[in-house]
Design a protein around this motif. Structure first.
Motif, PDB file in Angstrom:
ATOM      1  N   SER A  66     -36.135  39.680 -29.824  1.00  0.00           N
ATOM      2  CA  SER A  66     -36.530  38.532 -29.655  1.00  0.00           C
ATOM      3  C   SER A  66     -37.874  38.387 -30.601  1.00  0.00           C
ATOM      4  N   HIS A 118     -45.667  36.738 -24.543  1.00  0.00           N
ATOM      5  CA  HIS A 118     -44.716  35.646 -23.704  1.00  0.00           C
ATOM      6  C   HIS A 118     -43.523  35.208 -24.535  1.00  0.00           C
ATOM      7  N   ARG A 119     -42.465  35.143 -24.115  1.00  0.00           N
ATOM      8  CA  ARG A 119     -41.428  34.311 -24.494  1.00  0.00           C
ATOM      9  C   ARG A 119     -41.658  32.821 -24.750  1.00  0.00           C
ATOM     10  N   ARG A 120     -42.220  32.257 -23.824  1.00  0.00           N
ATOM     11  CA  ARG A 120     -42.692  30.983 -23.810  1.00  0.00           C
ATOM     12  C   ARG A 120     -43.832  30.344 -24.174  1.00  0.00           C
ATOM     13  N   LYS A 149     -33.733  40.083 -23.216  1.00  0.00           N
ATOM     14  CA  LYS A 149     -34.490  40.345 -24.550  1.00  0.00           C
ATOM     15  C   LYS A 149     -35.555  41.268 -24.100  1.00  0.00           C
ATOM     16  N   ASN A 187     -38.786  40.924 -24.380  1.00  0.00           N
ATOM     17  CA  ASN A 187     -39.612  40.536 -23.639  1.00  0.00           C
ATOM     18  C   ASN A 187     -39.499  40.004 -22.430  1.00  0.00           C
ATOM     19  N   GLN A 188     -38.073  39.958 -21.897  1.00  0.00           N
ATOM     20  CA  GLN A 188     -37.832  39.610 -20.779  1.00  0.00           C
ATOM     21  C   GLN A 188     -38.281  40.880 -19.837  1.00  0.00           C
TER      22      GLN A 188
END
Lengths: 641, 263, 412
Positions: free
Chosen positions: A39, A204-206, A237, A239-240
């Motif tokens: 990711s 962070h993914r977002r 992913k 980062n999750q």
């Protein structure tokens, strides 16, 4: 050798060793995360960690003032102390100022840890016990030991005070403290949240979540991939996986989860901890928080390459979620629970074909007739037979100012009343609007929340293709689910529109005096924030503005705005129908009756249906558009349509 | 019940949704595959006779059978003018299947429901219609126990000689959910078939179904008053009798049940 | 008793005297006043409806409940229909009857009506030959349009034996050489038998025929989505209401001799109907439903009542949400739409979504304490009272009757 000398030399070795082990542990932990799928690495985010911590994270933590102040003291004290400890005891910096600073920071930390201990005396059920109960003692041990150890350096106590006895006591205390705070940080102790949490804030993914932004649309997946959705922990992913480690087991998610409150087998906190168990391997026997209602702790286990569902987590747990996002909103570590749940649902639906309850029927109906209840597509405009609506594509109409997105209300008799009210209001304000007519398909929201990406993509593309033939400036819809899809999720497929919810649109019209509302009526009313309008899209004010323009004094519920309790209608929850002890809409209606309001205003057709499904006697449920229509003052000359 | 030595084949077709007309997994064929999976598990063969599906919706519909957990499906290439029964019969002649499962009727085309009967005749097999379930298969005695579906949820038990063809009714267990992933990845093996055209069908006229007129009760009445009364009579039960008291209520309900022959 | 008219002087005197207390009860027919004008008493018509208001039903659907005109007493006796005789049939039209429980049903009669049309149109002079398998309890074959009858009886025909019947039909067809063969395209045997016969005699059938034109027929295709117009076929499987049943003529129904028919080696053998647990029948198919709602306090008694009555259990949304019944049992717009013949709603008030689900039910019975609720307004029979008491009494009655039946069977 004097005790102080011994202490000093011992500490160099001890702390260096601890730091070394910490780094080793950090590597091990990072390797665990890297088991996940690739990711984007938002390395620039690392620089923003301090800002995000102090602003975004603090905002969430500060909802509990006691805890946020305690945490400032404890964490602030710790960070300073750690740096200073390394300076003083490893690098042997002999400055008095530094030593005084260390005294100060460690005493701050000690004060904080006292409050932590007080909190943990009779911990509320959302906190975890087990290893977390020793944390206050570890904090006190660390801070107190270093405080006492530094006293001689500033001259308050003479060097060699207490002799060998004190030195040994301090060594013991320091070993405990350092063990928890340094070693434990990367080897799976409670302090792990600091390490993983800090990294998570940065990576962070977002990324758009921070700085007052919003990122709530679900992420699309590649439908040609070899495996769709998440079967094993390594399918997440990386980062999750990192985000799961950041969990501090505070239980704020659990407190806000409607499914958990209803006794359904879902606890967002336990779910995230189960993800950690999956990533790192092991079983859940040591979990010391509230279990999933109805499921015993210690009966499940997992591993990185072991399928999650039914071994680590029961499928009922996944399907109880209403995707209301209360957990995500309440989480101080910014963990995205809903993303994880939907990813696991995607595997269940797309790869195993196991969508429970009526899920299969609904998805089949969407494939066959573009609406979840299987009505003939040619009957989509039947409700508007008497409305004389301008339809794109009919009578050569290709342009309008506003596209009115009808949504599933076209087939539902109760919500058609809301639609009619909206049409009357639009006409009263002379808005040039049109509808898509039979070319409109379901927005695909329920398919996507149930995990059926394929159907969602098909519907999205069909809708986008239909809309691409016409020109309009904005889309207005009464359905927050459609609003969310059109605004936040269709972008991935080429559909970028300016979308308004009808409350936002009408609020603009009222404030610019294009619509006049009668504010003389006194109504005893409360407002229920829809999840997909409030938490998902941050719209709390426009509906309230409209209600106040009608002269209503809203009797706000205790859980309102971003802590509003879900009505239970989202995420396909009424379709999958996992049994619990209570019904979620009954709980929300109890909130309403507590305010002694006679009417509950809603802004979502699903909320409308769910709340009206509560057994009478109960307060009346009305959409804001209907209330507006009742209060509308129409111009005497040529206003009526 | 999965007997590995049992050779079961399910014949599938592309169905049509009654409201929207879209291609979909045919409801009865889905049940036929479900029953086949129960009998033979992974050894189930699935056969479709028809054209190579050009349109995406037809492809998806055909692949939805694969989404039930099958790794492959055989496509017997056949033009739309061909006579399906003869083509399939020719293909299955040397296959020695123990059980052939089909739906009672297809959802497109002539939908006469003749396919299983024609196959039974051509292949010399026994034929059972409207099957709700196959209870047991006894290969040593060449016999199977079958549950036939009757109206109003009733069931009839039959024994039938192996090999046989069964047409599967709507009362059978509904076909399991089709998963997108396996449907996409399954194999469709295409085979050539004999070219046998359906000559008769080419002269027919096909149109959209017209609504059939509802039969009116023709009252053979002599007087105008009688005819008027009959014409304005409400179709519903009217009446709306209300009864109070335990004994009277129970008696009234009892009488109604006797009259309606529920008891 | 003969139909001689006997004078009753007392009744006539009462009928003449309007002020007599028994005048209304005995007045038969129209009453005329002294000037010869017809006297109508408007106050006696009508009845009290379920909501307590007076109702006048002029449609005649309630069958003259108010004891209205007694004209029916003097109604003409049965009209004698003209006899349709065919001494020498020009050709035969063969009809195979379904005969559910030994009687003709609507589908059989429609098929016979179509057969008669085919036989007699354009002065054809054909005869309709009906084939009846098994028990024949119906006496009305002559008024249904059967000119000739072939009745095949025997123990074998008590069971489901389509292969034997198909073979018999093949022989009959070979013998009679009919111009047309008609079967009802039904689940009661005609659909199955017709297709087997088609294959046996090598005739391509027309299935789902619903309309007859001069020399073409219209069939339903694509599971009801399409119509196919094709030329008139020899073997036709016809749908219900494809033609009017015979009503204007009487027929001879002469029995034809059966030639010796061969015994077939049946690959299918019937093991009889299986008793089906009513609760195993899917709710949408069930013919008799006992449905429980908010008003039920004693659920074990409800289940007991359902099993004694032999009814499928249903529930309203509230009962399911409270956890008393599983979700599959829910009847209503978001649950199952039911088509039962008899639907008993116990303690259900009748929310709009529930009423949508029971729209297709023939007879609705409501047991409720609230006389004004929506369910009572909809129901054909409403029992106002305590549901558990009424159910208990009803169960007692049914058990009594079952006991009587069992004794009756033994005594037979």
């Amino acid at each position: 050798m004097s005790s102080s000398q011994f202490l000093s030399e011992f500490l160099i070795t001890l702390i260096s060793l601890a730091l070394f082990l910490t780094v080793v542990g950090a590597f091990k932990r990072v390797l665990l995360w890297l088991q996940g799928q690739p990711s984007t690495l938002h390395w620039r985010g690392l620089f923003k960690i301090p800002q995000r911590y102090l602003v975004d994270l603090h905002h969430v933590v500060a909802r509990d003032k006691y805890m946020s102040n305690t945490h400032v003291a404890t964490a602030g004290g710790f960070v300073l102390s750690a740096i200073l400890v390394v300076l003083v005891y490893v690098f042997q910096v002999q400055s008095t100022i530094v030593s005084w600073a260390l005294l100060g920071s460690s005493s701050l930390m000690f004060v904080g840890s006292v409050f932590v201990m007080l909190r943990r005396r009779n911990p509320p059920p959302n906190l975890s016990l087990g290893k977390w109960q020793r944390l206050p003692k570890s904090l006190m041990s660390f801070s107190l030991s270093f405080f006492v150890a530094t006293l001689p350096a500033v001259g308050i106590l003479p060097i060699d005070t207490g002799g060998w006895l004190l030195a040994l006591v301090l060594v013991a205390g320091i070993i405990w403290g350092i063990g928890e705070m340094f070693f434990g940080m990367t080897w799976g102790g409670p302090m792990k949240h600091a390490f993983a949490g800090a990294l998570h804030l940065g990576l962070h993914r977002r990324q758009e979540r921070f700085g007052g932004g919003q990122s709530t649309g679900l992420k699309a997946i590649d439908l040609d991939a070899k495996k769709l959705g998440v079967e094993k922990p390594i399918d997440f992913k990386w980062n999750q996986l990192l985000s799961f480690d950041a969990c501090v087991e505070c239980g704020r998610c659990e407190n806000n989860c409607p499914a958990f409150a209803a006794g359904q087998p879902l606890n967002p906190k336990k779910l995230i901890q189960d993800m950690v168990i999956g990533m790192a391997g092991g079983d859940d026997a040591k979990f010391a928080g509230s279990p999933y209602p109805g499921i015993k702790v210690g009966t499940h286990k997992g591993g990185a390459i072991i399928p999650i569902v039914n071994t680590l987590v029961e499928s009922d747990t996944l399907w109880s979620c209403t995707t209301c996002r209360a957990c995500v909103d309440a989480c101080p570590m910014m963990i995205e629970h809903v993303d994880a749940i939907v990813d696991m649902r995607r595997f269940q639906t797309l790869e195993k074909g196991q969508t429970p309850g009526k899920g299969n029927e609904i998805l089949d109906n969407l494939s066959a007739t573009d609406n979840p209840n299987g009505f003939a597509p040619s009957t989509r405009m039947n409700w508007a037979a008497d409305q004389n609506l301008p339809v794109f594509g009919e009578n050569n109409l290709t342009e309008a100012d506003v596209l009115l997105w009808v949504g599933d209300a076209a087939f539902d008799m109760r919500n058609q009343r809301t639609l009619r009210a909206i049409i009357k209001l639009l006409r009263a304000a002379d808005i040039n609007f049109a509808v898509l007519g039979e070319a409109e398909c379901d927005s695909g929201d329920v398919a996507r929340r149930l995990g059926d990406e394929a159907t969602f993509v098909r519907l999205a593309k069909a809708n986008i293709a239909a809309m691409s033939n016409y020109q309009f400036n904005a889309i207005v819809t009464a359905d927050p689910h459609a609003f969310h899809c059109l605004k936040n999720e269709y972008g991935d497929f080429g559909g970028n529109y300016e979308v308004h919810h009808h409350t936002g649109f009408f609020a603009d019209l009222v404030s610019s005096n294009k619509l006049k509302l009668d504010s003389s009526k006194e109504l005893s009313l409360t407002y229920h924030d829809p999840c997909y309008l409030g938490r998902y899209n941050g719209e709390y004010d426009a509906p309230r503005y409209l209600l106040e323009s009608m002269g209503i004094k809203i009797k706000e519920m205790e859980r309102s705005k971003n802590t509003a309790r879900c009505c239970g209608g989202g995420g396909g929850a009424p379709i999958t129908d996992i049994p619990g002890k209570q019904r979620i809409p009954d709980m929300r209606m109890a909130d309403v009756t507590e305010t002694s309001a006679e009417i509950v205003a809603v802004a979502c057709p699903q909320c409308n249906l769910m709340l009206e499904g509560v057994v009478e006697p109960r307060p009346e449920v009305k959409d804001i558009a209907e209330l507006m229509l009742d209060a509308l003052i129409e111009d005497a000359v040529g206003g009526d349509s | 019940m999965s007997d590995n030595k049992l050779s079961v084949i399910s014949l599938v077709s592309i169905g049509q949704h009654p409201s929207s007309g879209r291609a979909r997994r045919a409801e009865q064929d889905g049940r036929a595959v479900e029953l086949g999976l129960k009998l033979a598990g992974d050894n189930l063969s699935v056969l479709h006779a028809g054209e190579q599906p050009e349109h995406v919706s037809k492809q998806t519909a055909l692949r939805s059978y694969l989404g039930m957990g099958l790794s492959e499906l055989t496509l017997l290439e056949m033009s739309s003018d061909a006579d399906a029964a003869l083509v399939i019969a020719e293909h299955l002649t040397d296959h020695n299947n123990d059980i052939i499962l089909t739906g009672v009727r297809s959802e497109s085309g002539e939908s006469s429901g003749m396919l299983p009967y024609l196959l039974a005749e051509k292949l010399g097999l026994a034929m059972v219609t409207s099957v709700a379930d196959i209870l047991s298969v006894d290969k040593t005695n060449n016999r199977a126990e079958v549950l036939q579906a009757l109206p109003r949820g009733q069931r009839r038990k039959l024994t039938v000689e192996l090999p046989f063809i069964a047409s599967v009714d709507m009362a059978a267990t509904v076909g399991r959910q089709s998963a997108f992933g396996p449907a996409k990845r399954g194999d469709i093996t295409a085979l050539e078939s004999a070219n046998i055209d359906d000559v008769q069908a080419q002269s027919w006229q096909v149109s959209t179904a017209k609504k059939r007129p509802k039969r009116l009760k023709i009252v053979k009445a002599k007087t105008a008053a009688d005819r008027f009364k009959a014409a304005t009579a409400k179709a519903s039960g009217g009446g709306g009798k209300v009864v109070h008291g335990v004994e009277e209520s129970a008696q009234a309900i009892f009488d109604l049940l006797v009259e309606e022959r529920m008891i | 008793m003969s139909e001689l008219f006997r004078r009753d002087p007392r009744a006539q005197w009462i009928a003449r005297n309007r002020l007599h207390p028994l005048h209304q009860a005995l007045s038969v027919g129209p009453v005329y006043g002294p000037s010869g004008l017809l006297r109508k008493n408007l106050h006696i018509i009508g009845f009290i409806g379920p909501n307590g208001l007076k109702r006048i039903d002029r449609s005649g659907a309630s069958g003259g409940m108010d004891g209205g005109s007694r004209r029916s007493a003097t109604a003409a006796s049965a009209v004698v229909l003209p006899l349709h005789q065919i001494a020498e049939p020009a050709f035969y039209v063969l009809v195979v009857l379904d005969l559910v429980s030994g009687r003709l049903n609507g589908h059989d009669k429609d098929t016979l009506g179509l057969a008669q049309q085919l036989a007699n149109r354009d002065s054809g002079g054909g005869a309709v030959v009906a084939v009846a398998f098994g028990e024949l309890k119906d006496q009305s074959l002559d008024t249904a349009g059967v000119d000739r009858l072939i009745h095949l009886q025997g123990n074998a025909y008590q069971d489901y034996n389509p292969e034997q019947r198909c073979d018999d039909l093949k022989h009959i067809v070979e013998q009679l050489k009919p111009q047309q063969i008609l079967l009802p395209d039904s689940i009661n045997g005609g659909g199955d038998l017709g297709r087997r016969l088609a294959v046996k005699i090598g005739e391509r059938p027309a299935c789902g025929v619903w309309k007859l034109n001069d020399d073409s027929i219209v069939c339903r295709a694509s599971a009801g989505l399409r119509d196919i117009t094709k030329p008139l076929t020899k073997l036709m499987l016809v749908m219900e209401e494809c033609y009017e049943p015979v009503s204007e003529t009487r027929h001879e129904s002469i029995g034809l001799e059966k030639s010796t028919l061969s015994l077939v080696n049946n690959k299918l053998s019937d093991h009889g109907k299986i008793s089906v647990d009513p609760n195993a029948i899917p709710l949408a198919e069930a013919g008799f439903i006992l449905s429980g709602g908010n008003g039920i306090s004693d659920w074990p008694q409800f289940h007991h009542a359902a099993s004694v009555l032999g009814a499928t259990e249903g529930a309203s949304r509230v009962a399911v949400d409270d956890g008393n019944m599983p979700r599959e049992r829910q009847v209503g717009a978001t649950g199952t739409w039911v088509t039962a013949q008899v639907y008993i709603a116990v303690g259900i008030s009748g929310a709009i979504q529930h009423m949508q689900g029971i729209g297709q039910c023939d007879k609705v019975v409501a047991i409720n304490t609230d006389e004004g609720c929506d369910m009572v307004k909809r129901a054909d029979l409403s029992a106002i009272g305590d549901s558990s008491e009424i159910l208990t009494r009803l169960v007692e009655m049914v058990e009594q009757r079952q006991q009587q039946n069992n004794e009756g069977v033994v005594n037979e």
